[in-house]
Motif scaffolding. Structure first.
Motif, PDB file in Angstrom:
ATOM      1  N   SER A  86      55.469  43.970  13.280  1.00  0.00           N
ATOM      2  CA  SER A  86      55.647  42.665  12.654  1.00  0.00           C
ATOM      3  C   SER A  86      57.007  42.656  11.977  1.00  0.00           C
ATOM      4  N   GLU A  87      57.764  41.601  12.215  1.00  0.00           N
ATOM      5  CA  GLU A  87      59.106  41.541  11.650  1.00  0.00           C
ATOM      6  C   GLU A  87      59.331  40.188  10.987  1.00  0.00           C
ATOM      7  N   ASP A  88      59.744  40.223   9.722  1.00  0.00           N
ATOM      8  CA  ASP A  88      60.062  39.019   8.968  1.00  0.00           C
ATOM      9  C   ASP A  88      61.534  38.686   9.202  1.00  0.00           C
ATOM     10  N   LEU A  89      61.787  37.501   9.780  1.00  0.00           N
ATOM     11  CA  LEU A  89      63.151  37.127  10.163  1.00  0.00           C
ATOM     12  C   LEU A  89      63.677  35.948   9.357  1.00  0.00           C
ATOM     13  N   THR A 128      46.322  38.244  31.257  1.00  0.00           N
ATOM     14  CA  THR A 128      44.955  38.667  31.559  1.00  0.00           C
ATOM     15  C   THR A 128      44.863  40.157  31.863  1.00  0.00           C
ATOM     16  N   TRP A 129      45.984  40.807  32.219  1.00  0.00           N
ATOM     17  CA  TRP A 129      45.968  42.233  32.575  1.00  0.00           C
ATOM     18  C   TRP A 129      46.294  43.140  31.392  1.00  0.00           C
ATOM     19  N   CYS A 130      46.487  42.559  30.210  1.00  0.00           N
ATOM     20  CA  CYS A 130      46.952  43.302  29.033  1.00  0.00           C
ATOM     21  C   CYS A 130      45.785  43.552  28.075  1.00  0.00           C
ATOM     22  N   PRO A 131      45.320  44.806  27.908  1.00  0.00           N
ATOM     23  CA  PRO A 131      44.165  45.083  27.036  1.00  0.00           C
ATOM     24  C   PRO A 131      44.323  44.590  25.598  1.00  0.00           C
ATOM     25  N   PRO A 132      45.477  44.815  24.919  1.00  0.00           N
ATOM     26  CA  PRO A 132      45.592  44.264  23.559  1.00  0.00           C
ATOM     27  C   PRO A 132      45.523  42.741  23.535  1.00  0.00           C
ATOM     28  N   CYS A 133      46.011  42.095  24.617  1.00  0.00           N
ATOM     29  CA  CYS A 133      45.921  40.633  24.695  1.00  0.00           C
ATOM     30  C   CYS A 133      44.462  40.186  24.739  1.00  0.00           C
ATOM     31  N   GLY A 208      57.189  43.158  24.716  1.00  0.00           N
ATOM     32  CA  GLY A 208      55.913  43.394  25.380  1.00  0.00           C
ATOM     33  C   GLY A 208      54.887  42.340  25.030  1.00  0.00           C
ATOM     34  N   TYR A 209      53.662  42.561  25.523  1.00  0.00           N
ATOM     35  CA  TYR A 209      52.559  41.623  25.307  1.00  0.00           C
ATOM     36  C   TYR A 209      51.470  42.282  24.462  1.00  0.00           C
ATOM     37  N   PRO A 210      50.787  41.504  23.641  1.00  0.00           N
ATOM     38  CA  PRO A 210      51.104  40.112  23.312  1.00  0.00           C
ATOM     39  C   PRO A 210      52.276  40.027  22.347  1.00  0.00           C
ATOM     40  N   THR A 211      53.012  38.938  22.432  1.00  0.00           N
ATOM     41  CA  THR A 211      54.088  38.639  21.482  1.00  0.00           C
ATOM     42  C   THR A 211      53.821  37.262  20.887  1.00  0.00           C
ATOM     43  N   THR A 212      53.880  37.175  19.567  1.00  0.00           N
ATOM     44  CA  THR A 212      53.646  35.912  18.870  1.00  0.00           C
ATOM     45  C   THR A 212      54.831  35.608  17.965  1.00  0.00           C
ATOM     46  N   LEU A 213      55.337  34.386  18.063  1.00  0.00           N
ATOM     47  CA  LEU A 213      56.430  33.931  17.204  1.00  0.00           C
ATOM     48  C   LEU A 213      55.935  32.778  16.345  1.00  0.00           C
ATOM     49  N   LEU A 214      56.438  32.716  15.126  1.00  0.00           N
ATOM     50  CA  LEU A 214      56.159  31.594  14.238  1.00  0.00           C
ATOM     51  C   LEU A 214      57.493  30.968  13.839  1.00  0.00           C
ATOM     52  N   LEU A 215      57.661  29.688  14.180  1.00  0.00           N
ATOM     53  CA  LEU A 215      58.903  28.964  13.904  1.00  0.00           C
ATOM     54  C   LEU A 215      58.659  27.932  12.807  1.00  0.00           C
ATOM     55  N   ASP A 216      59.656  27.733  11.953  1.00  0.00           N
ATOM     56  CA  ASP A 216      59.514  26.721  10.910  1.00  0.00           C
ATOM     57  C   ASP A 216      59.980  25.358  11.423  1.00  0.00           C
ATOM     58  N   ARG A 217      59.938  24.347  10.562  1.00  0.00           N
ATOM     59  CA  ARG A 217      60.249  22.976  10.976  1.00  0.00           C
ATOM     60  C   ARG A 217      61.706  22.795  11.384  1.00  0.00           C
ATOM     61  N   VAL A 224      57.850  37.506  13.850  1.00  0.00           N
ATOM     62  CA  VAL A 224      57.501  37.944  15.206  1.00  0.00           C
ATOM     63  C   VAL A 224      56.482  39.066  15.097  1.00  0.00           C
ATOM     64  N   TRP A 225      55.416  38.961  15.873  1.00  0.00           N
ATOM     65  CA  TRP A 225      54.424  40.031  15.990  1.00  0.00           C
ATOM     66  C   TRP A 225      54.430  40.540  17.427  1.00  0.00           C
ATOM     67  N   VAL A 226      54.447  41.836  17.595  1.00  0.00           N
ATOM     68  CA  VAL A 226      54.316  42.445  18.923  1.00  0.00           C
ATOM     69  C   VAL A 226      53.098  43.350  18.884  1.00  0.00           C
ATOM     70  N   GLY A 227      52.129  43.081  19.755  1.00  0.00           N
ATOM     71  CA  GLY A 227      50.869  43.810  19.703  1.00  0.00           C
ATOM     72  C   GLY A 227      49.862  43.063  18.847  1.00  0.00           C
ATOM     73  N   PHE A 228      48.741  43.711  18.573  1.00  0.00           N
ATOM     74  CA  PHE A 228      47.673  43.035  17.834  1.00  0.00           C
ATOM     75  C   PHE A 228      46.905  44.025  16.973  1.00  0.00           C
TER      76      PHE A 228
END
Length: 248
Positions: A86-89, A128-133, A208-217, A224-228
């Motif tokens: 997890s990275e705070d940007l 669908t092929w990614c176990p952490p996903c 890699g997967y899963p990757t989640t981004l959170l964008l502001d207005r 950014v989160w990589v993995g779960f």
């Protein structure tokens, strides 16, 4: 059928041989002095008479098998760790240069970069092929149900393929089967030609997967989160609420 041997041949791929058992007739043993032309000729005759080719495995294929095995071991190690980054940007002021998503399942229409303006955006890439996903998917669907219809928030789930050349219909089929099996109705998009993932890679690196981004207005990538891991939904909730209350 006798023993099996591997014999490298000059300027040829590796060949797989089967050694036929011979009687004790003259010439059935390997000559000792291969420097002598006559003996070299005898050696060549011995090889041709004693070793019978039974197929061929080229060196590139052999190397490919080795690479596949090593890649499999690396994947198992990654699966074992199930690590999460997890990275705070917030201070880096990074934006996506391009966004092009097409509806895959349950999504209303295409998404372009201008559609993100003025909104808090949760952008998730999974497969669908990614176990952490697959571990993350029920939590992702719960997040969607929680925020569905929330003004000022855009929730984008992107299903991805396993290789450099993605087949949209294959992704659609596998995604539909998985969501049906899990009884989930999660609006899902396709990232044609890796356009959006390339933009993510240029901005923060796509690891890699899963990757989640959170964008502001304002379109800045805030997290950014990589993995779960199971703490991620709580962290995500807190940040989403924080960004929704921020004045653009």
């Amino acid at each position: 059928m006798g023993a099996v041997a591997w014999l490298p041949m000059s300027a040829q791929p590796l060949r797989f041989f089967s050694v036929r058992r011979k009687s004790t007739r003259k010439g059935s043993t390997m000559p000792n002095d291969l420097q002598n032309e006559q003996n070299a000729g005898s050696a060549s005759q011995w090889i041709s008479e004693t070793l019978e080719p039974r197929g061929c495995l080229g060196i590139p294929a052999f190397l490919l098998v080795t690479v596949v095995i090593l890649a499999g071991l690396a994947a198992l190690a990654a699966l074992w760790r199930m690590s999460r980054e997890s990275e705070d940007l917030a201070q880096r002021k990074l934006r996506l240069r391009s966004v092009r998503l097409e509806p895959l399942l349950y999504a209303e229409g295409p998404i372009r970069l201008e559609d993100l303006q003025g909104k808090v955006v949760l952008l998730n890439f999974w497969s669908t092929w990614c176990p952490p996903c697959l571990m993350e998917l029920p939590h992702l669907a719960e997040q969607y149900r929680k925020y569905r219809g929330r003004e000022g928030l855009l929730f984008l789930s992107v299903s991805c393929g396993p290789g450099p050349k993605e087949d949209p219909e294959e992704i659609r089929s596998h995604t539909a089967a998985l969501l049906a099996n899990q009884q989930l109705e999660l609006p899902t998009y396709l990232d044609p030609d890796f356009v959006t993932r390339r933009a993510v890679n240029e901005a923060v690196g796509f690891r890699g997967y899963p990757t989640t981004l959170l964008l502001d207005r304002q379109g800045y990538i805030r997290r950014v989160w990589v993995g779960f891991d199971r703490q991620m939904p709580e962290e995500l909730d807190r940040l989403v609420e924080q960004l929704l209350t921020e004045v653009p």
